[in-house]
Design a protein around this motif. Structure first.
Motif: not given
Length: 387
Positions: A211-223
């Motif tokens: 879940w931590a990995n997924e959150m980091n991926t989402l955060n990186m993709e957000m403006k």
């Protein structure tokens, strides 16, 4: 009268105390108090009620509010397993550098702050100068809040604080906030050939780490927000840096321990990240309990460090810029005690000698030129407080 020690002599003495966060810092505090007392400076302590650690604060100058605090921490990280070329607790000068645990982070600044306080005493400053030496900064800035609280009403309230974390003597005006949670996944042991009848705590914990990995991926993709763009990386990060558990390769692990840490950009609500994590914990826990009802996950808050928010025309920032001539914008992603002072009503800025890249490293060092720049800063500061 006791001789006034040089900044290098002070740093050498402070580093001789192995104040790793897991151990006591009282011998160091005893020595600092004695040294200040020998120069007619009264110190005050915050005594931790649960462990053998003390914080110290002191005030020189007129008994009025509106002074300046020099803030540092006395604890250092361990040297265990690090390949040091010299004794970590003996300052060694070589190739234009001072080597030793804490030279950079941050007993170099502590020594300069103590030097400045003594000089301010003899110079008869017109604006008060204070120091605040905390503990347990390296495990989550947990020692500063009670120390700050202890200062209130004992010494006049200062209006600004310089936190001397290594910033290459640049004015750092913002940093991320942070929070951390110790996570204990409690499963149920069975032979791994019958794993469907047990609960593997490590494999359940892996779902939280993913879940931590997924959150980091989402955060990186957000403006990123305008504030977030000031930081590197320009988003909130979720991190697991340690994990332990299990007893054998063919037994479903009964226990799994790991910390879940967040570094949150200013403007985001740390509480929302805590809520999101606990929701994921409950989801994983329910799946565990569907197999074995007594399986569970325990989450314990470990630290909570507020962000340092940039201040429009902040007093502390203005003072540092006037002395250093640094007018550039500097933000960092690590947390410090500056946000805690800011929450307590102080204008706060980070400015200290050394490069954060050297902190926590084997053969930690501070460049002699940086230490001298810190010394020059303190001389100019004391002169300014005399005006």
């Amino acid at each position: 009268m006791t001789d006034r020690m040089t900044p290098l002599e002070l740093m050498t003495k402070l580093i001789s105390f192995p104040t790793v966060s897991r151990d006591t810092n009282i011998p160091l505090i005893d020595w600092v108090e004695g040294y200040l007392t020998s120069h007619g400076i009264i110190s005050h302590r915050y005594i931790d009620p649960e462990q053998p650690k003390h914080g110290l604060f002191a005030h020189v100058g007129p008994d009025i509010e509106g002074g300046l605090v020099l803030s540092g921490h006395t604890d250092v990280v361990p040297v265990d397993g690090q390949p040091w070329d010299t004794d970590p607790y003996v300052v060694v000068e070589k190739d234009g550098k001072y080597f030793g645990r804490g030279t950079c982070d941050m007993k170099g600044f502590d020594a300069l702050a103590i030097w400045a306080l003594v000089e301010a005493k003899y110079a008869g400053v017109k604006r008060p100068l204070q120091i605040a030496l905390s503990f347990d900064e390296e495990i989550g800035c947990t020692g500063a809040p009670p120390l700050i609280a202890a200062m209130q009403g004992v010494v006049p309230k200062a209006s600004a604080v310089i936190v001397g974390e290594p910033s290459s003597m640049q004015a750092v005006t913002g940093h991320k906030g942070g929070s951390g949670f110790d996570t204990h996944v409690i499963g149920f042991e069975v032979h791994s050939s019958l794993l469907h009848t047990g609960v593997n705590a490590i494999m359940a914990g892996a779902k939280l780490i993913e879940w931590a990995n997924e959150m980091n991926t989402l955060n990186m993709e957000m403006k990123p927000t305008d504030i977030a763009t000031m930081f590197d990386p320009p988003f909130t990060t979720v991190h697991v840096g340690m994990i332990s558990g299990g007893t054998a390769h063919n037994i479903t692990a009964k226990d799994c321990h790991f910390p879940m840490d967040f570094r949150v950009v200013p403007g985001e609500d740390k509480k929302k990240w805590e809520i999101a994590y606990l929701e994921k914990v409950r989801e994983v826990e329910q799946a565990m309990q569907a197999v074995v009802p007594e399986a569970r996950i325990e989450v314990t808050p470990r630290f909570d460090v507020p962000a340092l928010k940039p201040e429009e025309g902040g007093e502390a920032e203005t003072l540092v810029r006037q002395i250093t001539g640094d007018n550039a914008s500097h933000k960092v992603s690590y947390g410090t005690e500056a946000g805690q002072f800011q929450e307590a009503g102080y204008s706060a800025v980070i400015c200290g000698p050394g490069d954060i890249a050297q902190a926590h490293q084997p053969n930690e060092f501070i460049e002699v030129s940086q230490f001298n720049a810190g010394h020059d800063f303190m001389r100019k500061l004391v002169e300014r407080l005399c005006q």
